[in-house]
Design a protein around this motif. Structure first.
Motif, short mmCIF file in Angstrom:
data_model
loop_
_atom_site.label_atom_id
_atom_site.label_comp_id
_atom_site.label_asym_id
_atom_site.label_seq_id
_atom_site.Cartn_x
_atom_site.Cartn_y
_atom_site.Cartn_z
N PRO A 21 17.76 0.93 3.60
CA PRO A 21 18.11 0.94 2.18
C PRO A 21 18.70 -0.39 1.72
CG PRO A 21 19.22 2.74 3.38
CD PRO A 21 18.59 1.84 4.38
N LYS A 22 18.28 -0.79 0.55
CA LYS A 22 18.85 -1.97 -0.12
C LYS A 22 19.37 -1.46 -1.47
CE LYS A 22 17.79 -6.59 -1.78
NZ LYS A 22 16.75 -7.60 -1.96
N PHE A 23 20.66 -1.62 -1.67
CA PHE A 23 21.30 -1.08 -2.87
C PHE A 23 21.36 -2.15 -3.95
CE2 PHE A 23 22.90 1.11 0.88
CZ PHE A 23 22.49 2.40 0.59
N THR A 29 18.30 2.38 -5.53
CA THR A 29 18.15 2.15 -4.10
C THR A 29 16.69 1.86 -3.78
OG1 THR A 29 19.94 3.70 -3.65
CG2 THR A 29 18.52 3.12 -1.80
N GLN A 30 16.46 0.76 -3.10
CA GLN A 30 15.13 0.40 -2.65
C GLN A 30 15.08 0.64 -1.14
OE1 GLN A 30 14.31 -3.77 -3.06
NE2 GLN A 30 12.15 -3.56 -2.62
N LEU A 31 14.00 1.24 -0.66
CA LEU A 31 13.84 1.48 0.77
C LEU A 31 12.84 0.48 1.33
CD1 LEU A 31 13.74 5.37 0.65
CD2 LEU A 31 15.62 3.92 1.47
N LEU A 32 13.31 -0.37 2.23
CA LEU A 32 12.46 -1.39 2.84
C LEU A 32 11.86 -0.82 4.12
CD1 LEU A 32 14.91 -4.39 2.35
CD2 LEU A 32 13.06 -3.64 0.84
N PRO A 33 10.51 -0.72 4.18
CA PRO A 33 9.89 -0.08 5.34
C PRO A 33 9.42 -1.07 6.41
CG PRO A 33 8.27 -0.30 3.61
CD PRO A 33 9.56 -0.89 3.09
N ALA A 127 6.88 7.20 -5.52
CA ALA A 127 8.09 6.93 -6.30
C ALA A 127 9.10 6.10 -5.51
CB ALA A 127 8.73 8.24 -6.75
N ALA A 128 9.08 6.25 -4.18
CA ALA A 128 9.99 5.48 -3.32
C ALA A 128 9.41 4.11 -2.99
CB ALA A 128 10.27 6.24 -2.03
N GLY A 129 8.19 3.84 -3.44
CA GLY A 129 7.55 2.55 -3.15
C GLY A 129 7.06 2.43 -1.72
N LEU A 130 6.73 3.56 -1.10
CA LEU A 130 6.37 3.56 0.32
C LEU A 130 4.91 3.88 0.60
CD1 LEU A 130 9.51 5.52 1.57
CD2 LEU A 130 9.10 3.05 1.72
N LEU A 131 4.18 4.33 -0.38
CA LEU A 131 2.80 4.78 -0.14
C LEU A 131 1.90 3.62 0.29
CD1 LEU A 131 1.31 7.44 -0.12
CD2 LEU A 131 0.69 7.04 -2.49
N PRO A 158 19.49 8.67 -2.66
CA PRO A 158 19.02 9.49 -3.78
C PRO A 158 17.53 9.83 -3.66
CG PRO A 158 20.23 7.59 -4.59
CD PRO A 158 20.03 7.39 -3.11
N ASP A 159 17.18 11.01 -4.08
CA ASP A 159 15.78 11.42 -4.13
C ASP A 159 15.04 10.46 -5.07
OD1 ASP A 159 13.32 12.66 -4.76
OD2 ASP A 159 14.20 14.66 -4.75
N PRO A 160 13.94 9.87 -4.61
CA PRO A 160 13.23 8.91 -5.47
C PRO A 160 12.69 9.52 -6.76
CG PRO A 160 12.05 9.25 -3.39
CD PRO A 160 13.34 10.00 -3.30
N LEU A 161 12.57 10.84 -6.81
CA LEU A 161 12.11 11.49 -8.04
C LEU A 161 13.25 11.94 -8.93
CD1 LEU A 161 9.08 13.62 -6.76
CD2 LEU A 161 9.05 11.41 -7.97
N SER A 162 14.50 11.69 -8.53
CA SER A 162 15.62 12.08 -9.35
C SER A 162 15.93 11.00 -10.39
CB SER A 162 16.86 12.35 -8.50
OG SER A 162 17.42 11.13 -8.05
N ARG A 163 16.58 11.39 -11.44
CA ARG A 163 16.93 10.44 -12.50
C ARG A 163 18.00 9.45 -12.06
NH1 ARG A 163 15.20 12.32 -17.74
NH2 ARG A 163 14.37 14.41 -17.52
N ARG A 164 18.85 9.85 -11.11
CA ARG A 164 19.94 8.94 -10.73
C ARG A 164 19.47 7.76 -9.88
NH1 ARG A 164 23.30 10.81 -5.69
NH2 ARG A 164 21.68 11.93 -4.62
N ASN A 165 18.18 7.71 -9.52
CA ASN A 165 17.67 6.56 -8.77
C ASN A 165 16.78 5.69 -9.66
OD1 ASN A 165 17.61 5.09 -6.36
ND2 ASN A 165 15.56 5.80 -5.93
N SER A 166 16.78 5.93 -10.95
CA SER A 166 15.93 5.14 -11.86
C SER A 166 16.61 3.84 -12.24
CB SER A 166 15.63 5.90 -13.13
OG SER A 166 15.42 7.23 -12.92
#
Length: 166
Positions: A21-23, A29-33, A127-131, A158-166
């Motif tokens: 995670p990169k905050f 929150t961005q998830l670096l894979p 939504a998490a940028g992982l696909l 945070p769930d990538p589909l939740s509003r609090r991660n927008s």
């Protein structure tokens, strides 16, 4: 919060994905894979290398929190027909679990594919940028589902589909 989450889809062709995670300001929150699809014989070495890398970048305070989620092998009609592949998968799960358990500050979680796939849909991965990172690697994509599930359900991301991660 967790610093790294590793998801593993075991089998004859395992997938392993580490999310870091990169905050960002504002709470995003961005998830670096880091994505790997490999052979069953190299999977424990890949896991050891990732965990060793995490330990090498240990943050102050003596913690290098990592969570490893391995797909639990569920015995059913399809797995009973698997023969050699089913045996190889069970053996690999044991080896991966022992490797993770041998590392300091690493938690291991086992979850079934059914439990994870119902929640970690392609829409959620997108939504998490992982696909895109797992394109063309089916087993790595399933490992990514496990990593994202653990990151959200156990790691406080945070769930990538939740509003609090927008």
């Amino acid at each position: 919060m967790i610093d790294h989450v590793i998801g593993i889809d075991p089998g004859p062709i395992p997938g392993i994905v580490m999310l870091t995670p990169k905050f960002h300001p504002g709470g995003r929150t961005q998830l670096l894979p880091d994505v790997v699809q490999c052979s069953a014989s190299t999977a424990p070495v890949v896991l050891y290398s990732l965990l060793n890398e995490i330990r090498g970048h240990q943050k102050s305070g003596g913690r290098a929190p990592a969570l490893v989620q391995i797909e639990r092998f569920v015995v059913g009609r399809a797995s009973m027909r698997g023969g050699k592949a089913g045996e190889q998968t069970r053996d690999l799960i044991g080896r991966l679990q022992r490797e993770a358990d041998a590392q300091p500050n690493v938690s291991v979680v086992m979850r079934s594919a059914n439990e994870v796939k119902a929640w970690a849909t392609d829409a959620r991965l997108e939504a998490a940028g992982l696909l895109e990172a797992t394109k063309g690697m089916r087993h790595a994509k399933d490992a990514c589902r496990h990593a994202l599930f653990a990151a959200v359900k156990d790691g406080g991301i945070p769930d990538p589909l939740s509003r609090r991660n927008s």
